[in-house]
Design an enzyme around this catalytic site. Structure first.
Site, PDB file in Angstrom:
ATOM      1  CD  GLU A 170      -2.687  -1.150   2.435  1.00 33.84           C
ATOM      2  OE1 GLU A 170      -2.704  -0.081   3.300  1.00 33.84           O
ATOM      3  OE2 GLU A 170      -3.512  -2.605   2.686  1.00 33.84           O
ATOM      4  CG  ASN A 216      -0.557  -7.262  -1.188  1.00 33.98           C
ATOM      5  OD1 ASN A 216      -1.056  -7.607  -2.147  1.00 33.98           O
ATOM      6  ND2 ASN A 216      -0.837  -6.416   0.088  1.00 33.98           N
ATOM      7  CG  HIS A 258      -9.567  -5.367   0.450  1.00 32.85           C
ATOM      8  ND1 HIS A 258     -10.034  -6.669   1.669  1.00 32.85           N
ATOM      9  CD2 HIS A 258      -8.386  -5.897   0.916  1.00 32.85           C
ATOM     10  CE1 HIS A 258      -9.004  -6.651   2.431  1.00 32.85           C
ATOM     11  NE2 HIS A 258      -8.224  -6.493   2.174  1.00 32.85           N
ATOM     12  CD  GLU A 289      -4.926  -7.776   1.917  1.00 32.17           C
ATOM     13  OE1 GLU A 289      -5.048  -6.921   2.669  1.00 32.17           O
ATOM     14  OE2 GLU A 289      -3.294  -7.837   2.348  1.00 32.17           O
ATOM     15  CG  ASP A 291     -12.665  -9.289   2.275  1.00 34.58           C
ATOM     16  OD1 ASP A 291     -12.638  -8.016   1.589  1.00 34.58           O
ATOM     17  OD2 ASP A 291     -12.444  -9.008   3.375  1.00 34.58           O
TER      18      ASP A 291
HETATM   19  O1  G3I Z   1      -3.752  -6.822  19.454  1.00 33.64           O
HETATM   20  C1  G3I Z   1      -4.377  -5.694  19.884  1.00 33.64           C
HETATM   21  C2  G3I Z   1      -5.790  -6.331  21.096  1.00 33.64           C
HETATM   22  O2  G3I Z   1      -4.005  -6.220  22.200  1.00 33.64           O
HETATM   23  C3  G3I Z   1      -6.527  -5.130  21.448  1.00 33.64           C
HETATM   24  O3  G3I Z   1      -7.270  -5.563  22.838  1.00 33.64           O
HETATM   25  C4  G3I Z   1      -6.898  -5.594  21.031  1.00 33.64           C
HETATM   26  C5  G3I Z   1      -8.412  -4.475  21.130  1.00 33.64           C
HETATM   27  O4  G3I Z   1      -9.470  -3.789  19.723  1.00 33.64           O
HETATM   28  O5  G3I Z   1      -6.602  -5.076  19.288  1.00 33.64           O
HETATM   29  C6  G3I Z   1      -6.030  -5.804  18.579  1.00 33.64           C
HETATM   30  O6  G3I Z   1      -5.171  -5.207  17.597  1.00 33.64           O
HETATM   31  C7  G3I Z   1      -6.044  -5.497  16.740  1.00 33.64           C
HETATM   32  C8  G3I Z   1      -5.267  -6.284  15.643  1.00 33.64           C
HETATM   33  O7  G3I Z   1      -6.036  -5.821  14.193  1.00 33.64           O
HETATM   34  C9  G3I Z   1      -5.340  -7.471  15.922  1.00 33.64           C
HETATM   35  O8  G3I Z   1      -6.452  -7.877  16.363  1.00 33.64           O
HETATM   36  C10 G3I Z   1      -6.319  -3.578  16.159  1.00 33.64           C
HETATM   37  O9  G3I Z   1      -6.604  -3.517  16.997  1.00 33.64           O
HETATM   38  C11 G3I Z   1      -6.920  -3.609  14.212  1.00 33.64           C
HETATM   39  O10 G3I Z   1      -6.653  -2.292  13.769  1.00 33.64           O
HETATM   40  C12 G3I Z   1      -6.392  -4.156  13.916  1.00 33.64           C
HETATM   41  O11 G3I Z   1      -6.803  -4.581  12.036  1.00 33.64           O
HETATM   42  C13 G3I Z   1      -5.760  -5.478  11.472  1.00 33.64           C
HETATM   43  C14 G3I Z   1      -5.765  -3.795  10.161  1.00 33.64           C
HETATM   44  O12 G3I Z   1      -4.768  -5.227   9.330  1.00 33.64           O
HETATM   45  C15 G3I Z   1      -5.119  -3.228  11.192  1.00 33.64           C
HETATM   46  O13 G3I Z   1      -4.496  -2.267   9.899  1.00 33.64           O
HETATM   47  C16 G3I Z   1      -7.189  -6.607  10.803  1.00 33.64           C
HETATM   48  O14 G3I Z   1      -6.866  -7.852  12.116  1.00 33.64           O
HETATM   49  C17 G3I Z   1      -6.366  -7.006   9.915  1.00 33.64           C
HETATM   50  O15 G3I Z   1      -7.279  -8.054   9.098  1.00 33.64           O
HETATM   51  C18 G3I Z   1      -5.659  -5.155   8.405  1.00 33.64           C
HETATM   52  O16 G3I Z   1      -5.285  -6.322   7.134  1.00 33.64           O
HETATM   53  C19 G3I Z   1      -4.990  -5.558   6.412  1.00 33.64           C
HETATM   54  C20 G3I Z   1      -4.019  -5.563   5.939  1.00 33.64           C
HETATM   55  O17 G3I Z   1      -3.142  -6.349   6.431  1.00 33.64           O
HETATM   56  C21 G3I Z   1      -3.058  -5.260   4.651  1.00 33.64           C
HETATM   57  N1  G3I Z   1      -4.196  -5.111   3.498  1.00 33.64           N
HETATM   58  C22 G3I Z   1      -5.671  -4.307   4.948  1.00 33.64           C
HETATM   59  C23 G3I Z   1      -5.507  -5.523   5.492  1.00 33.64           C
HETATM   60  C24 G3I Z   1      -7.533  -5.306   5.969  1.00 33.64           C
HETATM   61  O18 G3I Z   1      -6.900  -3.291   6.718  1.00 33.64           O
END
Ligand code: G3I
Length: 397
Positions: A170, A216, A258, A289, A291
């Site tokens: 990105e 990517n 997406h 990725e 969905d």
């Molecule tokens: O790890 C913390 C945890 O300690 C806490 O309790 C919890 C409370 O909200 O948050 C946890 O972190 C979260 C993390 O995922 C792990 O679960 C973050 O808040 C959350 O923002 C994070 O989201 C991820 C996102 O990337 C962040 O940018 C998504 O799971 C993940 O699916 C998403 O993946 C990205 C790809 O890497 C790149 N392309 C886009 C895609 C979708 O955004």
């Protein structure tokens, strides 16, 4: 004599019909296509069917179906979060390899390939890094060293275990960003300039000569105006073409995929054309990725089938567009979904105003949705002369 022969033939025929009727569906050792897994059906095309994996769900003993389906339906896995910088190096110099190593071990056990995600991204960076840059305690020269060191350490740690690395993720802005003319965006471009992209690929190649190295991004499923100032696919195309022309070791382009059913959608041949154009540059491609989300209107949330059904159908149709395009392009090596069940999907947590969901192949109770059946049917019905097995990609030296 004649009559006797007919009686014998008739008896044999009746016996055969009787036997066939009593045979299980898996006669001859081959389950019926509809009973085969996505991973098995993908293999006829040499196409790896992958999923992002949420490690908490994989390890949850109260949720055994998640683990069972990751292993049985998919031939490739991607860490949804545990290979990101904030997870791997939460404290400077102290690496936490545990969860990522666990995924690699799981993949090995289940005979799956691994997509490495992600080496350089502006999101999910550790606090020590962003704070250090913000307060001036990390200057530009040190930041570049830190990035080189991170890429080298991580790629070496997983050396030989990663099929495709998302090296840079990105890096390009969207037309709705400011300024609207497409540009290199985010933390790394801001602090190191766009040259970090080429550097990252060179450092990754030096650390593992055999992994395929990918750029990517999202919103690059199809070409638009052809003007790189507002057509993100064109901007990325020009960028990777330049990288190839200058000898940067980039092997592939990952199109995230997406999508949302509320938007104008692409058709299969438009998407196939984009994949082919990247392929013509000598690059592999992959959907990384996928969905397809929908708005969760009050009607959807109340279970109104008049509102739910068209969304499930539109979601399935969009999965199909991406998968068919990938099948058609022999450079398209894998088709990865970003989570496979609505029980564990990043969508509801991210898009909450208005709420969105219903984006994956299985519902919250692990019932396969129409999207799952459509993906399966696409894999079943595709074949020669137009759909042929993938062309293997060798890492560029
Ligand atoms: O790890 C913390 C945890 O300690 C806490 O309790 C919890 C409370 O909200 O948050 C946890 O972190 C979260 C993390 O995922 C792990 O679960 C973050 O808040 C959350 O923002 C994070 O989201 C991820 C996102 O990337 C962040 O940018 C998504 O799971 C993940 O699916 C998403 O993946 C990205 C790809 O890497 C790149 N392309 C886009 C895609 C979708 O955004």
């Amino acid at each position: 004599m004649k009559l006797r022969r007919w009686i014998v033939v008739g008896a044999v025929a009746l016996a055969t019909v009787g036997t066939l009727n009593s045979l299980p569906a898996s006669a001859g050792g081959q389950p019926r296509p509809a009973d085969q897994s996505l991973r098995a059906l993908g293999m006829r095309h040499d196409l790896y069917i992958g999923t992002a994996v949420d490690m908490a769900a994989l390890n949850d003993p109260a949720d055994p179906q998640y683990r069972q389906l990751v292993g049985s339906q998919f031939s490739s896995v991607t860490a949804e979060n545990v290979m990101k910088w904030e997870s791997l190096e939460p404290t400077r110099g102290t690496y936490n390899w545990g969860p990522a190593d666990q995924l690699i071990a799981y993949a090995k056990q289940n005979n799956q390939r691994v997509r490495g995600h992600v080496l350089v991204w502006h999101n999910q960076l550790p606090g020590w890094l962003t704070t250090g840059v913000a307060d001036g305690s990390i200057d530009t020269a040190e930041l570049r060293d830190i990035l080189r060191n991170h890429i080298t350490t991580v790629v070496k740690h997983f050396k030989g275990k990663i099929w495709q690395w998302d090296v840079v993720n990105e890096a390009v802005s969207d037309p709705w960003d400011n300024p609207p003319a497409l540009h290199y965006k985010g933390f790394w471009a801001q602090h190191l300039g766009p040259g970090y992209v080429a550097d990252a690929f060179r450092w990754a190649r030096a650390a593992d000569p055999n992994a395929l190295l990918f750029y990517n991004d999202y919103n690059i499923e199809a070409f638009g105006s052809g003007n790189p100032a507002d057509d993100k696919t064109q901007f990325v195309y020009d960028m990777v073409k330049r990288l190839r022309a200058t000898g940067v070791p980039i092997d592939g382009v990952g199109s995230q995929g997406h999508l949302g059913t509320q938007y104008g959608n692409y058709d299969t041949l438009q998407v196939a054309d984009a994949l082919e154009r990247f392929g013509d540059l000598g690059l592999a491609t992959a959907f990384t990725e996928v969905d397809v989300r929908s708005q969760m209107t009050p009607g959807v949330q109340a279970g109104d089938s008049n509102e739910i059904n068209p969304r499930l159908q539109a979601s399935a149709a969009n999965y199909s567009v991406l998968l068919q395009a990938c099948l058609l392009s022999r450079h398209c090596l894998s088709f990865t979904v970003w989570g496979f069940t609505d029980r564990h999907s990043w969508i509801p947590g991210w898009f909450d105003n208005p709420p969105e969901g219903l984006a994956t192949l299985y519902d919250e109770n692990y019932q396969p949705k129409r999207a799952y059946q459509t993906v399966k049917a696409d894999l079943i019905f595709a074949g020669a002369p137009h759909v042929l097995p993938r062309i293997p990609q060798k890492p560029r030296r």
